[in-house]
Design an enzyme around this catalytic site. Structure first.
Site, mmCIF file in Angstrom:
data_model
loop_
_atom_site.group_PDB
_atom_site.id
_atom_site.type_symbol
_atom_site.label_atom_id
_atom_site.label_comp_id
_atom_site.label_asym_id
_atom_site.label_seq_id
_atom_site.Cartn_x
_atom_site.Cartn_y
_atom_site.Cartn_z
ATOM 1 N N TYR A 433 0.834 -1.197 0.000
ATOM 2 C CA TYR A 433 0.000 0.000 0.000
ATOM 3 C C TYR A 433 0.868 1.245 0.000
ATOM 4 C CZ TYR A 433 1.233 0.311 4.944
ATOM 5 O OH TYR A 433 1.930 0.411 6.120
ATOM 6 N N CYS A 434 0.266 2.373 -0.408
ATOM 7 C CA CYS A 434 0.911 3.679 -0.240
ATOM 8 C C CYS A 434 -0.052 4.549 0.552
ATOM 9 C CB CYS A 434 1.301 4.285 -1.582
ATOM 10 S SG CYS A 434 -0.095 4.668 -2.649
ATOM 11 N N THR A 435 -0.114 5.833 0.283
ATOM 12 C CA THR A 435 -0.900 6.737 1.118
ATOM 13 C C THR A 435 -2.379 6.376 1.152
ATOM 14 O OG1 THR A 435 0.618 8.483 0.457
ATOM 15 C CG2 THR A 435 -1.380 9.170 1.590
ATOM 16 N N ARG A 437 -3.738 3.936 -1.474
ATOM 17 C CA ARG A 437 -4.014 2.850 -2.412
ATOM 18 C C ARG A 437 -3.463 1.508 -1.935
ATOM 19 N NH1 ARG A 437 -2.101 5.535 -8.207
ATOM 20 N NH2 ARG A 437 -2.492 7.704 -7.649
#
Length: 489
Positions: A433-435, A437
């Site tokens: 995951y990122c911020t 997503r």
């Protein structure tokens, strides 16, 4: 290649997520002592210096954070490997070391080596060490060297590899440095117009997640611009070591300030437009969804829950959003209305930046924001009705893209619902995951049920046959952890 760049973009969010801490510490310090910047208050000096400890060391944070972010099991040994890689390169390629190694008088050494401690080198070291960790963290050495097997072996092999990398950079880095400076300054020397172009490109790259690479040129010290670092530094150093071509055209904060009117107000106007133009039977649930997404954008500056709601169903409208962002950044730079952020252009960062001595007429950004709120609302409503765009709440009844996304469900329930829609456990190879997503590697993206997933979350993107991104929102970390738990990964 595209998928790998996405992976690097995600890894970059690990060190970037540390920056809000610096903004909060320095912001409070400047609120306490807005004129002396710590000279008149020991508490202010303490807080400002604490924040500067983060801002001034972003390069090494990038090396550590990217290595950790790219590692397959998110182990601390990967972070240590990133630190080793960065220390080897920056030590061997310091100005004094280059002069000694090459036998060149120190005054004739390329100025590029005086800038070797930068985020670009940090990212490079992080990428290389992360990949070395993934490749060698399970290596088994002969018994008499068994102590150095596995994860202990990685920093050792990394130090050797980075000596070779340093030798290459000895000749390549001056060329790379010149190219980076040229790219950044070719836009930056255009002053407010260049700032507007940057703002436009920043939003345009959001769908593919590569805006972080562009940001590093303007926000950090890759090409000498370092807008975030300069804004949060003292006024004495705000314009220090500024590239000559930027003198007279650059104002500290000009690559940040114009985002506040968009993220705090413009996208709120877009949310209101979506509510206003939705079908009557969908209006209540769209209002719930858009109010939550709009609040997130206003308060934190995280815009993806709003943007992914329309970027694929109405790409022309998203292009218009990118253009309006460029206009806002241009106007803020033109009028020298400046504020800065440590994470994103939301209310939290705005509050902490207004007392920063490098801020200039920051409250005019709120006035500009109100103007953009009206512009976004009127333009979006007109465009949606004129071209019958299928924005949230306007889908054909047989599509039913938007369902009860606003229904409060637990992280476990959402994770459990997503797994079968992603093709089942057998189709999911990697979860990250990122911020905002979920970033997944799957065996076959064709097995992913986009229609049903869009009923649960703001959006989904398939960058390649084996890559899927699911737009969740700020709670994405918990959903990713829950999916990993359910999959036994």
């Amino acid at each position: 290649m595209f998928s790998y760049l996405q992976k690097i973009g995600k890894a970059l969010m690990v060190p970037v997520a540390v920056l809000p801490a610096a903004a909060i510490l320095m912001g409070i310090g400047y609120w306490i002592d807005p004129t002396g910047w710590g000279a008149n208050s020991q508490l202010a000096a303490f807080l400002i210096k604490a924040g500067a400890a983060i801002i001034d060391n972003m390069a090494i944070l990038f090396a550590i954070g990217v290595a950790y972010g790219l590692s397959k099991d998110k182990n601390g040994a990967a972070a240590l490997t990133g630190l080793v890689a960065f220390q080897v390169v920056t030590t061997l390629l310091s100005t004094g070391a280059v002069a000694q190694i090459t036998g060149t008088p120190i005054e004739e050494v390329s100025p590029a080596f005086g800038k070797i401690n930068n985020q670009f080198i940090g990212i490079l070291c992080g990428v290389i060490s992360g990949e070395l960790y993934n490749k060698f963290s399970n290596v088994e050495l002969p018994k008499f060297l068994a102590f150095f097997s596995g994860k202990r072996f990685v920093p050792i092999i990394t130090s050797a590899v980075m000596i070779f990398v340093s030798f290459i950079l000895l000749y390549v880095w001056p060329v790379i440095f010149k190219g980076l400076v040229g790219f950044g300054t070719s836009i930056a020397k255009m002053g407010a117009v260049g700032a507007g172009i940057y703002g436009f490109l920043n939003r345009l790259l959001i769908p593919v997640g590569l805006h972080h690479a562009l940001n590093s040129v303007f926000w950090f010290n890759v090409a000498g611009i370092n807008d975030i670092g300069r804004f949060w530094g003292s006024p004495e150093v705000a314009y220090a070591d500024l590239p000559a071509v930027l003198e007279g055209t650059y104002h500290v904060g000009m690559y940040q300030a114009g985002f506040f009117p968009i993220m705090m107000f413009g996208l709120l106007g877009a949310c209101l437009a979506f509510i206003q133009t939705s079908k009557s039977e969908n209006k209540a649930k769209i209002a719930s969804i858009m109010m939550a997404a709009g609040f997130t954008s206003f308060f934190t500056g995280v815009t993806e829950p709003v943007e992914f709601a329309f970027m694929f169903v109405a790409p022309a409208l998203y292009l218009l959003h990118a253009i309006l962002t460029g206009v806002a950044v241009f106007l803020a730079a033109s009028f020298n209305w400046m504020a800065g952020f440590g994470f994103s252009a939301g209310f939290i960062d705005f509050v902490f930046s207004v007392k920063n001595p490098n801020a200039n007429n920051p409250f005019m950004l709120l006035v500009l924001g109100l103007v953009f709120f009206v512009i976004y609302y009127l333009v979006f409503v007109s465009a949606i009705k004129m071209f019958n765009l299928k924005t949230p709440g306007r889908e054909d009844t047989d599509e039913e893209i938007i369902e009860e996304k606003n229904t409060k469900v637990s992280h476990s329930q959402l994770a459990s619902s997503l797994i079968p829609l992603l093709g089942g456990a057998e189709n999911i190879e990697e979860v990250d995951y990122c911020t905002t997503r979920l970033r997944l590697r799957v065996k076959e993206s064709a097995n992913v049920d986009e229609i049903k997933i869009k009923k649960l979350v703001p959006g989904i993107l398939k960058p390649s046959k084996n890559a899927v991104q699911v737009i969740i929102g700020p709670q994405v970390e918990f959903i990713a952890d829950e999916i990993k738990r359910l999959l036994g990964k």
